[in-house]
Every structure is written in C-alpha cells, then in structure tokens.
Design an enzyme around this catalytic site. Structure first.
Site, PDB file in Angstrom:
ATOM      1  N   THR A  37     -18.581  78.078  34.379  1.00  0.00           N
ATOM      2  CA  THR A  37     -17.410  78.053  33.392  1.00  0.00           C
ATOM      3  C   THR A  37     -15.982  77.541  34.005  1.00  0.00           C
ATOM      4  O   THR A  37     -15.087  77.665  33.286  1.00  0.00           O
ATOM      5  CB  THR A  37     -17.432  79.231  32.473  1.00  0.00           C
ATOM      6  OG1 THR A  37     -17.376  80.388  33.413  1.00  0.00           O
ATOM      7  CG2 THR A  37     -18.639  79.277  31.931  1.00  0.00           C
ATOM      8  N   ALA A 276      -8.388  84.545  38.696  1.00  0.00           N
ATOM      9  CA  ALA A 276      -8.485  83.537  37.848  1.00  0.00           C
ATOM     10  C   ALA A 276      -9.112  82.317  38.183  1.00  0.00           C
ATOM     11  O   ALA A 276      -8.728  81.682  39.142  1.00  0.00           O
ATOM     12  CB  ALA A 276      -7.525  83.761  36.921  1.00  0.00           C
ATOM     13  N   LYS A 277     -10.303  81.810  37.451  1.00  0.00           N
ATOM     14  CA  LYS A 277     -10.547  80.368  37.797  1.00  0.00           C
ATOM     15  C   LYS A 277      -9.746  79.381  37.641  1.00  0.00           C
ATOM     16  O   LYS A 277      -9.849  78.283  38.228  1.00  0.00           O
ATOM     17  CB  LYS A 277     -11.697  80.265  37.095  1.00  0.00           C
ATOM     18  CG  LYS A 277     -13.011  81.050  37.081  1.00  0.00           C
ATOM     19  CD  LYS A 277     -14.186  81.023  36.179  1.00  0.00           C
ATOM     20  CE  LYS A 277     -15.632  81.639  36.548  1.00  0.00           C
ATOM     21  NZ  LYS A 277     -16.428  81.637  35.581  1.00  0.00           N
ATOM     22  N   ARG A 278      -8.760  79.721  36.888  1.00  0.00           N
ATOM     23  CA  ARG A 278      -7.786  78.408  36.718  1.00  0.00           C
ATOM     24  C   ARG A 278      -6.570  78.505  37.751  1.00  0.00           C
ATOM     25  O   ARG A 278      -5.797  77.493  37.707  1.00  0.00           O
ATOM     26  CB  ARG A 278      -7.295  78.363  35.221  1.00  0.00           C
ATOM     27  CG  ARG A 278      -6.637  79.910  34.890  1.00  0.00           C
ATOM     28  CD  ARG A 278      -6.182  79.872  33.357  1.00  0.00           C
ATOM     29  NE  ARG A 278      -5.609  81.101  33.290  1.00  0.00           N
ATOM     30  CZ  ARG A 278      -6.355  82.158  32.816  1.00  0.00           C
ATOM     31  NH1 ARG A 278      -7.714  82.375  32.938  1.00  0.00           N
ATOM     32  NH2 ARG A 278      -5.822  83.694  32.943  1.00  0.00           N
TER      33      ARG A 278
END
Ligand code: GLU
Length: 304
Positions: A37, A276-278
């Site tokens: 994701t 955080a992935k972002r």
C-alpha cells in the site's frame, strides 16, 4: 536494534537458558508479509531484515508473501518497488513469492468451515452506522484498535439476515467471538521475547473474517497462509501483538498448527514516531536516491 535472540522467559519474567527455538521441529521458517500500500521504509525494512536474519542465523528458510487482498489500496507498482528495494538491501527469499490475491478460493473454503460450525454471522452495518451505534452507547468496550464492534448484527433473526443476503445487500462476515472463545478457551501462544501468553480472544471483539468487498480479511488470510507455508516462527512488530490472540484462536478453530512468535519492537524515527510510507527521506528508494549504500541503510535499520 538488532536482536540477539533472548531465551524464552517463564511467567515470572526470568530468562530460561534454553535455545528459544529448540521447540521447533525441522528448519526454522520465517516470512516477511508486507501489504503493498506504499513504499518500503526503514520501519518495514527492519521487519524484513529481522525475519531474514532469524532464518539465516538458524540455517532456515525465509519467505516473501505479498498481502494484497485490499484491492483498493494495494498497487502493483508498490509491490514491484518493495521487491526491488528488498533485493537492493541484499535480502534473498526462498521459493517463489506468494500473493494473497491469487488465493481467494482457499480463504473462502476455510471461511465456510467456520460458517458451517456456526461461528460466524453476517454483518450489514456500514462504517457510519457502527460509529453512530458506538457514539450512542453509554460505555463502548474498547480493544487495541479502538472501540469494538458493538454487535448490532449478532442477534439478527436468521430469516431477516437470509432475506437481506438474497436481496443482494452487501455484508461482511464476522467471527462470533463468544462462541469461538467458548470452544477454544483456555489457549496460549509463545512469544520468544515475552514467554507464554494466555489468549484473550474477546479483547479484539467480533473481528471481520470476510470483508464486504473481498471474501477474506487480514486475520483470516494471514492465519491460513502461515500454516500453509509451514511458517514456524512468525516475526512481526509488537504493534500486532494483539492480533495474535485472534490468530491463535483461528488456528485452534481450524485445526491448524501453532507457530512460535517473536513480536519485535517497532523501529521509530529519532522523534519516537513511526516511519511513514509517504516520507521520501525514510523510504528505501529515497535513501538509495540520496546516495546511501545498502550497508548504510541496513545499519540505519539496526542491522550492520
Ligand atoms: N501484512 C501486514 C502488514 O503489512 C503484516 C502481517 C504480519 O506480519 O502478520 O502490516
């Protein structure tokens, strides 16, 4: 942060002198099971390196499983990116990559077993209805992830439930946790860092086994796949410790073998927050683009 492998603790917290993995018959099998994701970041790289390290240290097998049942949030480009980042970090997995999206019929079969056993019920509630019900309740029981499902559909008359299903109303399938606990209690699982833990299945409430949009859920598919792939040492972040109470219950209900668990600390940034992935500065791709070597990135994750 690299784990040095502690002995199993007794209930009073003392370390036993035994090899913590001595209870495992055959080679150790671990896995990294990311949901694509987003991009791999230092926190998820730590989980991958931890599982890989445990397998290699014990001469075992390390598997890669892509948990992509959430069709709305998972994307092939994230999966591809994760695989490239893992390879760049120097991780090698044994055997082919398993994808959960290709195994939906298997999960469905196991879901039927639970349905036939009277251990599930259909839930027609929308998210908004659940929130309204919780807000209206004088005391809403809470679990590790917030308020528990209030059980609105648990006591629906079966004729009404059948009519609504036949009319095409979307529904999720929930585990009837009281019945499940009645059938399995008392249960335990063993965590290498914590010792023997008594299962408190009710703490997570009537969790979803089959979602409205896809006929399985994280809890159901992860439980089945770990057993199917003969994973005998499940390593994951301690933020998922509560989920193991559910998984151990499902294993018992489905007659599947029990692995050992090692819930490791979650790697946090210098401010004590989760990665955080972002945030590009902590994604493996971002660190790679900034000129860091795999050795440096492994060291940032605590594996030098
Ligand atoms: N797919 C889950 C996640 O990315 C991890 C599952 C597990 O390790 O049990 O959070």
């Amino acid at each position: 942060m690299s784990d040095k492998g502690s002995g199993i603790r007794s209930e009073n917290g003392e370390e036993g002198g035994l090899d913590p993995l001595s209870g495992i018959a055959g080679p150790v099998v671990t896995r990294f099971a990311p949901s694509p994701t987003g991009l791999l970041h230092l926190g998820s790289a730590y989980a991958a390196l931890f599982a890989h390290d445990q397998a290699r240290r014990h001469g075992g097998r390390f598997l890669l499983r892509i948990e992509d049942i959430d069709l709305t949030r998972c994307r092939p480009e994230f999966e591809q990116g994760m695989i490239e980042d893992l390879q760049w970090l120097g991780l090698e997995w044994d055997g082919p990559v398993m994808r959960q999206s290709e195994r939906l019929p298997v999960y469905d079969e196991f879901l039927h077993v639970l349905e036939e056993g009277g251990l599930t019920y259909p839930c027609f509630c929308t998210r908004t209805e659940i929130q309204a019900e919780i807000a209206a309740a004088p005391t809403a029981p809470h679990g590790p992830d917030g308020p528990l499902y209030p059980g609105t559909c648990k006591n629906l008359d079966w004729r009404e439930a059948r009519a609504r299903i036949e009319a095409g109303e979307p529904y999720a399938t929930r585990l009837h946790m009281d019945r499940a606990a009645e059938m399995t209690d008392p249960l335990t699982f063993t965590d290498i860092a914590r010792g023997v833990i008594n299962v408190d299945a009710g703490s997570c409430g009537d969790i979803v086994l089959g979602r409205k949009d896809v006929p399985t859920s994280y809890h159901l598919s992860v439980t089945i796949d770990d057993a199917f792939q003969f994973v005998n040492l499940v390593t994951r972040g301690e933020d998922l410790l509560h989920a193991t109470h559910v998984h151990r219950t499902l294993l018992a209900l489905l007659g599947l073998p029990e692995p050992l668990y090692h819930h490791h600390p979650v790697l946090l940034d210098p401010d004590g927050k989760r990665f955080a992935k972002r945030d590009k500065s902590v994604t493996i791709g971002g660190l790679r683009a900034a000129g860091h070597t795999p050795e440096e990135v492994r060291a940032m994750a605590g594996f030098s």
